[in-house]
Scaffold this motif. Structure first.
Motif, short mmCIF file in Angstrom:
data_model
loop_
_atom_site.label_atom_id
_atom_site.label_comp_id
_atom_site.label_asym_id
_atom_site.label_seq_id
_atom_site.Cartn_x
_atom_site.Cartn_y
_atom_site.Cartn_z
N GLU A 108 -9.54 90.11 25.60
CA GLU A 108 -8.62 91.19 24.76
C GLU A 108 -7.92 91.73 24.58
OE1 GLU A 108 -11.85 93.48 25.23
OE2 GLU A 108 -12.92 91.21 24.95
N ILE A 109 -6.45 90.85 25.38
CA ILE A 109 -4.75 91.27 24.75
C ILE A 109 -4.54 91.20 23.88
CG2 ILE A 109 -4.82 90.81 27.57
CD1 ILE A 109 -3.82 88.08 26.49
N PRO A 110 -4.15 92.18 23.34
CA PRO A 110 -2.86 92.26 21.55
C PRO A 110 -3.27 90.54 21.45
CG PRO A 110 -2.19 93.41 23.08
CD PRO A 110 -3.02 92.59 24.56
N VAL A 111 -3.50 89.35 20.76
CA VAL A 111 -3.32 88.28 19.79
C VAL A 111 -1.94 88.54 18.74
CG1 VAL A 111 -4.09 86.43 19.41
CG2 VAL A 111 -4.88 87.59 20.74
N LEU A 112 -1.22 88.14 18.32
CA LEU A 112 -0.53 88.35 17.07
C LEU A 112 0.05 87.23 16.22
CD1 LEU A 112 1.05 90.09 19.22
CD2 LEU A 112 2.06 90.80 16.93
N MET A 131 -0.39 100.03 19.74
CA MET A 131 -1.21 99.31 19.98
C MET A 131 -1.71 98.70 20.22
SD MET A 131 -1.82 96.96 15.83
CE MET A 131 -1.71 98.17 14.61
N ILE A 132 -0.11 98.10 20.75
CA ILE A 132 0.54 97.38 21.92
C ILE A 132 1.45 98.06 22.82
CG2 ILE A 132 1.98 95.35 22.76
CD1 ILE A 132 1.58 94.15 19.79
N ASP A 133 0.53 98.57 24.27
CA ASP A 133 1.77 98.84 25.17
C ASP A 133 2.56 98.19 25.52
OD1 ASP A 133 0.02 100.90 25.03
OD2 ASP A 133 -1.46 99.97 26.71
N VAL A 134 4.17 99.21 25.87
CA VAL A 134 4.88 98.71 26.86
C VAL A 134 4.89 98.98 28.24
CG1 VAL A 134 6.08 98.06 24.14
CG2 VAL A 134 6.43 100.23 26.05
N PRO A 135 5.75 98.24 29.44
CA PRO A 135 7.13 97.09 28.94
C PRO A 135 6.04 95.85 28.20
CG PRO A 135 6.79 97.94 31.28
CD PRO A 135 5.77 99.18 30.54
N VAL A 136 5.94 95.08 26.95
CA VAL A 136 5.23 94.11 27.95
C VAL A 136 6.00 92.64 27.25
CG1 VAL A 136 5.53 93.69 24.70
CG2 VAL A 136 3.47 92.46 25.50
N VAL A 137 4.98 91.77 28.40
CA VAL A 137 5.37 90.50 28.09
C VAL A 137 5.16 89.67 26.92
CG1 VAL A 137 5.44 88.22 29.19
CG2 VAL A 137 6.15 90.44 30.41
N SER A 163 5.16 86.15 37.32
CA SER A 163 6.09 86.95 38.29
C SER A 163 7.18 86.97 36.87
CB SER A 163 7.25 85.22 38.74
OG SER A 163 7.95 84.74 37.34
N LEU A 164 6.76 86.59 35.71
CA LEU A 164 7.61 87.83 34.21
C LEU A 164 6.59 89.15 34.60
CD1 LEU A 164 7.14 85.09 31.96
CD2 LEU A 164 9.08 86.14 32.52
N ALA A 165 5.26 88.97 34.08
CA ALA A 165 4.55 90.95 34.67
C ALA A 165 5.04 91.25 35.87
CB ALA A 165 3.56 90.22 35.12
N LYS A 166 5.31 90.87 36.78
CA LYS A 166 5.65 92.22 37.88
C LYS A 166 7.51 91.94 38.13
CE LYS A 166 2.83 89.76 41.75
NZ LYS A 166 2.49 88.39 42.35
N GLY A 167 7.81 90.87 36.90
CA GLY A 167 9.57 91.37 37.37
C GLY A 167 9.33 93.59 35.81
N ALA A 168 8.45 92.94 35.40
CA ALA A 168 8.21 94.59 34.14
C ALA A 168 7.82 95.82 34.72
CB ALA A 168 7.37 94.30 33.49
N VAL A 169 6.74 95.81 36.31
CA VAL A 169 6.45 96.87 36.81
C VAL A 169 8.02 97.21 37.08
CG1 VAL A 169 4.91 97.21 38.81
CG2 VAL A 169 4.57 95.21 37.64
N SER A 190 -4.47 92.04 36.32
CA SER A 190 -4.77 92.36 37.61
C SER A 190 -3.46 93.00 37.69
CB SER A 190 -3.87 90.95 38.09
OG SER A 190 -2.97 89.44 37.68
N THR A 191 -2.05 92.81 36.86
CA THR A 191 -1.03 93.50 36.80
C THR A 191 -0.99 95.08 36.50
OG1 THR A 191 -0.28 92.37 35.03
CG2 THR A 191 0.13 91.44 37.34
N GLY A 192 -1.90 95.08 35.70
CA GLY A 192 -1.49 96.47 34.72
C GLY A 192 -0.80 96.09 33.61
N VAL A 193 0.27 94.92 33.39
CA VAL A 193 0.71 95.60 32.48
C VAL A 193 0.99 94.87 31.65
CG1 VAL A 193 3.14 93.45 31.70
CG2 VAL A 193 2.61 94.62 34.25
N SER A 194 1.11 95.07 30.12
CA SER A 194 0.97 94.53 29.01
C SER A 194 0.98 92.91 28.47
CB SER A 194 1.57 95.66 27.62
OG SER A 194 1.61 95.12 26.83
N VAL A 195 -0.05 92.08 28.48
CA VAL A 195 1.26 90.78 28.35
C VAL A 195 0.43 90.71 26.78
CG1 VAL A 195 0.73 88.87 28.65
CG2 VAL A 195 0.69 90.47 30.40
N ALA A 196 1.20 89.77 26.13
CA ALA A 196 0.41 89.76 24.36
C ALA A 196 0.98 88.13 24.01
CB ALA A 196 1.04 90.64 23.15
#
Ligand code: G3P
Length: 224
Positions: A57-61, A1-7, A218-224, A35-41
């Protein structure tokens, strides 16, 4: 339910992440994910959990949930309430909210029954290995001495990350490993992924930043 890589952003109980500021952080996470398509929770303050779940709409924990069932308990957050709030899951055994081994097992197993995802925090290779037997969705290894220092675990303790990934995968191949402590740049994220982690769990690098959204980007870009 949470895509990876995830920030994954744990906003802790910082003044900078309460109320309207907490909501703004959640919206910034959502914008960066879009904007990046990276999974952010995001793990909001417990008081904001339901509200933020409704707004993004992002995963919330949740940051923590108790091992016991809903009932006559005062001042606690139970898994049933986390689910009712609309959250995807919960952190378990964070370094700032340690639990007994029995309670970690109970939370992970009850969360599975409720369809909630678990991110069990550990402090070392040995504790990562120990918690892998519970087969949580994620294990986030965070050496406590690096938390809040700005010294990234992925650079200061690369062996802890690499060996935790190996140890966890041997026992529970389906469990994903994150690393945390001192992460604040895209380069730290990239280093974490190169060590076999499938994302990062972080707090102060974003919450205490002057421009949190720029750091998230910048964190999300590091995951691309
Ligand atoms: O849960 C995240 C964490 O404990 C790491 O904190 O401030 O070093 O990113 P920080």
């Amino acid at each position: 339910m949470i895509d990876v890589p995830v920030v994954m952003l744990n906003v802790k109980a910082y003044r900078e992440s309460m109320g309207a500021s907490g909501m703004e952080l959640a919206r910034a996470c959502e914008r960066v994910a879009e904007s990046t398509g990276v999974s952010v929770a995001i793990c909001p303050q417990q008081t904001e959990l339901a509200l933020i779940c409704r707004e993004v709409e992002i995963p919330v924990l949740a940051q923590h949930a108790e091992a016991f069932e809903a009932g006559a308990h005062t001042g606690y957050v139970v898994l049933e309430a986390v689910k009712e709030a609309g959250a995807a899951g919960t952190l378990v055994n964070h370094s700032e909210h340690r639990m007994t081994v029995a309670d970690i097992e109970a939370v992970v197993s009850r969360a599975k029954e409720l369809g909630l995802c678990t991110v069990v925090c550990t402090s070392s290779v040995a504790t990562s290995r120990a918690c892998a037997v519970f087969e949580p969705d994620f294990i986030a290894v965070e050496p406590p001495e690096l938390i809040g220092t700005g010294i990234p675990v992925s650079k200061a303790e690369p062996e802890v990350v690499r060996r935790s990934v190996e140890a966890v995968k041997e026992i529970s191949p389906g469990t994903r490993v994150l690393c945390g402590a001192g992460i604040s740049t895209g380069e730290d994220v990239r280093a974490a992924l190169e060590l076999g982690a499938e994302g990062v769990l972080l707090a102060s690098g974003v919450v205490k930043a002057e421009r949190p959204e720029e750091v998230l980007l910048s964190l999300a870009k590091g995951a691309v």
